[in-house]
Design a protein around this motif. Structure first.
Motif, short mmCIF file in Angstrom:
data_model
loop_
_atom_site.label_atom_id
_atom_site.label_comp_id
_atom_site.label_asym_id
_atom_site.label_seq_id
_atom_site.Cartn_x
_atom_site.Cartn_y
_atom_site.Cartn_z
N GLY A 126 -4.78 11.58 1.05
CA GLY A 126 -5.73 11.04 0.10
C GLY A 126 -5.15 10.54 -1.21
O GLY A 126 -5.89 10.08 -2.07
N ALA A 127 -3.84 10.59 -1.39
CA ALA A 127 -3.23 10.07 -2.62
C ALA A 127 -3.22 8.54 -2.58
O ALA A 127 -3.16 7.93 -1.51
N THR A 128 -3.26 7.93 -3.76
CA THR A 128 -3.19 6.48 -3.90
C THR A 128 -1.93 6.12 -4.67
O THR A 128 -1.69 6.67 -5.74
N VAL A 129 -1.14 5.18 -4.11
CA VAL A 129 0.14 4.80 -4.69
C VAL A 129 0.25 3.29 -4.67
O VAL A 129 -0.14 2.65 -3.69
N GLU A 130 0.77 2.72 -5.75
CA GLU A 130 1.03 1.28 -5.72
C GLU A 130 2.18 1.03 -4.75
O GLU A 130 1.97 0.93 -3.58
N ASP A 131 3.41 0.94 -5.22
CA ASP A 131 4.54 0.67 -4.34
C ASP A 131 5.39 1.93 -4.17
O ASP A 131 5.69 2.60 -5.15
N ALA A 132 5.78 2.22 -2.93
CA ALA A 132 6.69 3.32 -2.64
C ALA A 132 8.00 2.70 -2.16
O ALA A 132 8.04 2.06 -1.10
N ASP A 133 9.08 2.84 -2.96
CA ASP A 133 10.37 2.21 -2.65
C ASP A 133 11.49 3.22 -2.77
O ASP A 133 11.60 3.91 -3.78
N THR A 134 12.35 3.26 -1.75
CA THR A 134 13.55 4.07 -1.80
C THR A 134 14.67 3.32 -1.09
O THR A 134 14.40 2.42 -0.29
N VAL A 135 15.91 3.66 -1.41
CA VAL A 135 17.04 3.04 -0.74
C VAL A 135 17.52 3.94 0.39
O VAL A 135 17.59 3.53 1.54
N ASN A 136 17.83 5.20 0.06
CA ASN A 136 18.33 6.15 1.05
C ASN A 136 17.37 7.32 1.16
O ASN A 136 17.56 8.34 0.51
N GLY A 137 16.36 7.15 1.97
CA GLY A 137 15.39 8.22 2.15
C GLY A 137 14.18 7.74 2.92
O GLY A 137 13.93 6.54 3.02
N ALA A 138 13.44 8.69 3.44
CA ALA A 138 12.24 8.38 4.22
C ALA A 138 11.03 8.29 3.32
O ALA A 138 11.01 8.83 2.22
N ILE A 139 10.00 7.61 3.82
CA ILE A 139 8.70 7.57 3.16
C ILE A 139 7.68 8.13 4.13
O ILE A 139 7.59 7.69 5.28
N SER A 140 6.94 9.12 3.66
CA SER A 140 5.93 9.77 4.49
C SER A 140 4.60 9.76 3.75
O SER A 140 4.51 10.28 2.64
N GLU A 157 0.69 10.94 4.23
CA GLU A 157 -0.20 11.73 5.07
C GLU A 157 -1.54 11.01 5.27
O GLU A 157 -1.77 9.93 4.71
N ASP A 158 -2.42 11.61 6.04
CA ASP A 158 -3.71 11.01 6.38
C ASP A 158 -4.47 10.53 5.14
O ASP A 158 -4.44 11.18 4.09
N LYS A 159 -5.13 9.39 5.30
CA LYS A 159 -6.03 8.81 4.29
C LYS A 159 -5.34 8.43 2.99
O LYS A 159 -5.99 8.27 1.97
N ALA A 160 -4.03 8.26 3.02
CA ALA A 160 -3.31 7.77 1.84
C ALA A 160 -3.57 6.27 1.71
O ALA A 160 -3.87 5.58 2.69
N VAL A 161 -3.47 5.76 0.48
CA VAL A 161 -3.65 4.34 0.21
C VAL A 161 -2.41 3.85 -0.54
O VAL A 161 -2.05 4.44 -1.56
N LEU A 162 -1.78 2.79 -0.06
CA LEU A 162 -0.58 2.24 -0.67
C LEU A 162 -0.70 0.73 -0.80
O LEU A 162 -1.37 0.09 0.01
N ARG A 163 -0.01 0.18 -1.79
CA ARG A 163 0.10 -1.28 -1.85
C ARG A 163 1.23 -1.73 -0.93
O ARG A 163 1.10 -2.72 -0.23
N SER A 164 2.37 -1.01 -0.93
CA SER A 164 3.47 -1.35 -0.03
C SER A 164 4.39 -0.14 0.13
O SER A 164 4.36 0.79 -0.68
N ALA A 165 5.24 -0.21 1.17
CA ALA A 165 6.23 0.84 1.42
C ALA A 165 7.51 0.15 1.89
O ALA A 165 7.48 -0.67 2.81
N SER A 166 8.65 0.50 1.24
CA SER A 166 9.90 -0.15 1.56
C SER A 166 11.06 0.83 1.40
O SER A 166 11.16 1.54 0.41
N THR A 167 11.94 0.87 2.41
CA THR A 167 13.16 1.65 2.35
C THR A 167 14.27 0.89 3.06
O THR A 167 13.98 0.03 3.90
N VAL A 168 15.50 1.19 2.72
CA VAL A 168 16.62 0.56 3.41
C VAL A 168 17.10 1.48 4.52
O VAL A 168 17.17 1.09 5.68
N ASN A 169 17.42 2.71 4.19
CA ASN A 169 17.96 3.67 5.16
C ASN A 169 17.01 4.85 5.27
O ASN A 169 17.21 5.88 4.62
#
Length: 178
Positions: free
Chosen positions: A31-45, A47-59
């Motif tokens: 249920g959290a709301t996030v604009e952009d989630a960006d990482t270079v070395n790491g995962a993005i997770s 959970e249910d009913k989350a709202v995001l503008r975008s998600a980006s990772t390299v590794n």
């Protein structure tokens, strides 16, 4: 929230602007709301009913829970992408270069693309922007594996299926493509 080393945790029901880290994962609770989630070395997770503008990772992998909404793109280079049931991705692109894509009973408005990964379009999934399997660029060592594209029962893929390299294509008899 911006870090160089360390993970970021977005708490349930809260609203955040951009979450950025270089070496660390990003966890977005239910249920959290996030604009952009960006990482270079790491995962993005998310959970249910989350709202995001975008998600980006390299590794790292990107995992979206059930009923997750993403307004923009979901992209990784070296990692898989999993989209949970009843989610909706409105961006132009859901893409990885080297990773599997698994989509469960969701709606993807843009294109789903990979170079070296398998794509599984689960039952009752709708993809409006087609599927692209691009050819590898640069030098490669040894024999390349053939990516598998599986389109499951009652799935609908509108748009083109573009394969710029050999793929193993499996389409369930109740699926609709093209």
């Amino acid at each position: 929230i911006s870090k160089v080393n360390g993970s970021i945790h977005a708490e349930s029901g809260q609203t955040y602007r951009d979450l950025e880290t270089v070496n660390g994962s990003i966890r977005i609770e239910e249920g959290a709301t996030v604009e952009d989630a960006d990482t270079v070395n790491g995962a993005i997770s998310a959970e249910d009913k989350a709202v995001l503008r975008s998600a980006s990772t390299v590794n790292g992998a990107i995992t979206l829970g059930e009923q997750t909404r993403v307004e923009g793109n979901v992209e990784t280079v070296n990692g898989g992408i999993t989209v949970g049931k009843l989610s909706e991705l409105k961006g132009d692109e859901l893409s990885t270069v080297n990773g599997k894509i698994l989509i469960y009973q969701s709606t993807i408005h843009g294109q789903v693309s990979t170079v070296n990964g398998d794509i599984t379009v689960g039952s009752y999934t709708q993809i409006h922007g087609g599927i692209l399997v691009d050819k590898p660029t640069g030098m490669s060592w040894g024999k390349q594996r053939t990516p598998r594209v599986l389109i499951g029962p009652n799935a609908v893929v509108k748009g083109d299926l573009v394969f710029k390299r050999e793929v193993e294509l499996i389409v369930h008899s109740s699926a609709k493509i093209g």
